[in-house]
Write an enzyme that holds these catalytic residues in place. Sequence first.
Site, PDB file in Angstrom:
ATOM      1  N   CYS A   1       4.986 -23.726 -70.190  1.00 33.10           N
ATOM      2  CA  CYS A   1       4.400 -22.401 -69.974  1.00 33.10           C
ATOM      3  C   CYS A   1       4.104 -21.744 -71.318  1.00 33.10           C
ATOM      4  O   CYS A   1       5.027 -21.467 -72.091  1.00 33.10           O
ATOM      5  CB  CYS A   1       5.343 -21.524 -69.154  1.00 33.10           C
ATOM      6  SG  CYS A   1       4.681 -19.879 -68.803  1.00 33.10           S
ATOM      7  N   PRO A   2       2.833 -21.466 -71.636  1.00 29.56           N
ATOM      8  CA  PRO A   2       2.521 -20.813 -72.918  1.00 29.56           C
ATOM      9  C   PRO A   2       3.002 -19.371 -72.976  1.00 29.56           C
ATOM     10  O   PRO A   2       3.222 -18.837 -74.064  1.00 29.56           O
ATOM     11  CB  PRO A   2       0.992 -20.895 -72.988  1.00 29.56           C
ATOM     12  CG  PRO A   2       0.548 -21.010 -71.566  1.00 29.56           C
ATOM     13  CD  PRO A   2       1.618 -21.789 -70.867  1.00 29.56           C
TER      14      PRO A   2
END
Length: 375
Positions: free
Chosen positions: A156-157
Amino acid sequence: MAPIHVLRCCQRGLAWIPVIFIALVVCWSYYAYVVELCIFTIQSIGEQGKFFVYLFFFHLSFIMFVWSYWKTIFTKPSNPSKEFCLPKAEKERYEKEERPESQQDILWRAASNLPLYTRTGAGAIRYCDRCQVIKPDRCHHCSACDMCVLKMDHHCPWVNNCVGFSNYKFFILFLAYSLVYCLFIAATVLQYFIKFWTLCRRKSAENCPKNELPDTHAKFHVLFLFFVAAMFCISILSLFSYHLWLVGKNRSTIEAFRAPVFRTGSDKNGFSLGFKKNIVQVFGDQKKYWLLPVFTSQGDGLSFPARLVNTDVEQPTVTLATDISTSPLSESQNRLLNNEVDANNIGGHVENQTLKSGERDHPESETIIYFDKES
C-alpha cells in the site's frame, strides 16, 4: 554502485510522499474542525452543548484513526523463519544444478518436514530465488519491499508498507476508523456547510437573519472540510467493503485474483473455515481486543488452517463423506486434518484422523487427501 545506491535512497524518500500528504491533510482537518468550526464558529453563536459533544467524539475517532494508521505504517512485515532457508550444502547444490528437475528434488527433500500445502501452478515447490527461501503458504515476494512477506495482501503506497500477516488487522482498523472519522466530520459539518454556502451566495451580510453565522475566514475552512471529508468517505467506503468481504472469505487480495494451488488443484476457498472462524483468524478469539490496534491474529504466519476439498486424484474409486470439506486445522497446533479409510471396518466406515504436517503417508496402503506434499 554509487548511482544505484543514490537511486534507491531517492526511491525510498519519494515513497513517503503519500504518507506525508495524508499526514498534512489530517493535521489541517484537526485545525479546521477544532479551531475554525468548534471554537470560532460554534462558540460564537452560543451552542455550548454541541461544542463539548463534538469535541469529545471528534477526538475519540481522531485518536483511534491515528493510532491504527501509525501501527499500519511502522509494523514491520513478517518474513519466513530460518527453517524455510535451505541448508548451506543444499543451497550450493541447488545453485550448481542446471536442470529444473534436479533443483525441485533438492527443494522437495528440504521441504519434507515443513508445513507446506500449496505449490506453484506447475506443481512445484514455491521457492524465492531473490530471498533464497522456500515460500511458506500464502507468502509472496514484494518487489517494493524487496522481501518475502508472510500472508502478503498487497503493498500500500498510502502507508508505505507491505500489508501482510503482521499488520493486516491494523490495516482493516485503519480503514474503519478513517471512515468513521470522515463520516463524523461530514455529518457534523453539513449544517454549517449549508449556512456558510448560503452566506457566501449573498451579496452582503446585512441581509442575513439574526442568528446566521458570521462572515469570517472560517467559512472557507468549513466548506473545504466538508468536500474533503465527503470525497474520502466515498473512496474509503469501497475499499473497506472489499476488505471486509476478503476477511469473511479468508482470502488475501492476491488470492482473490489468483487462487492458491493445492495438491488437488487450485481452490479459491482453500483457506476458508466458515465466516466466524475466518474473522477470528484475523481479529483473534477475544472480542474485547477486536477494535483496538493491537496484534491478536491467530497463528504464526507460517502455516494456516485449511479445509479439505477433494479426494486425491490417485484414488478415484473411494467415496468419502460429504461433510469433509469443512474440516479445519487445529487453531493452536496448525495441523492438517486428513481422512483415512479403515481397512478393518467391514461396513466401509470413514474415520477422521489428524495428520501432522511433518508426517509422510503411503498411498499404496491408505487413501489420503493431499494439499501440497508429495507422497
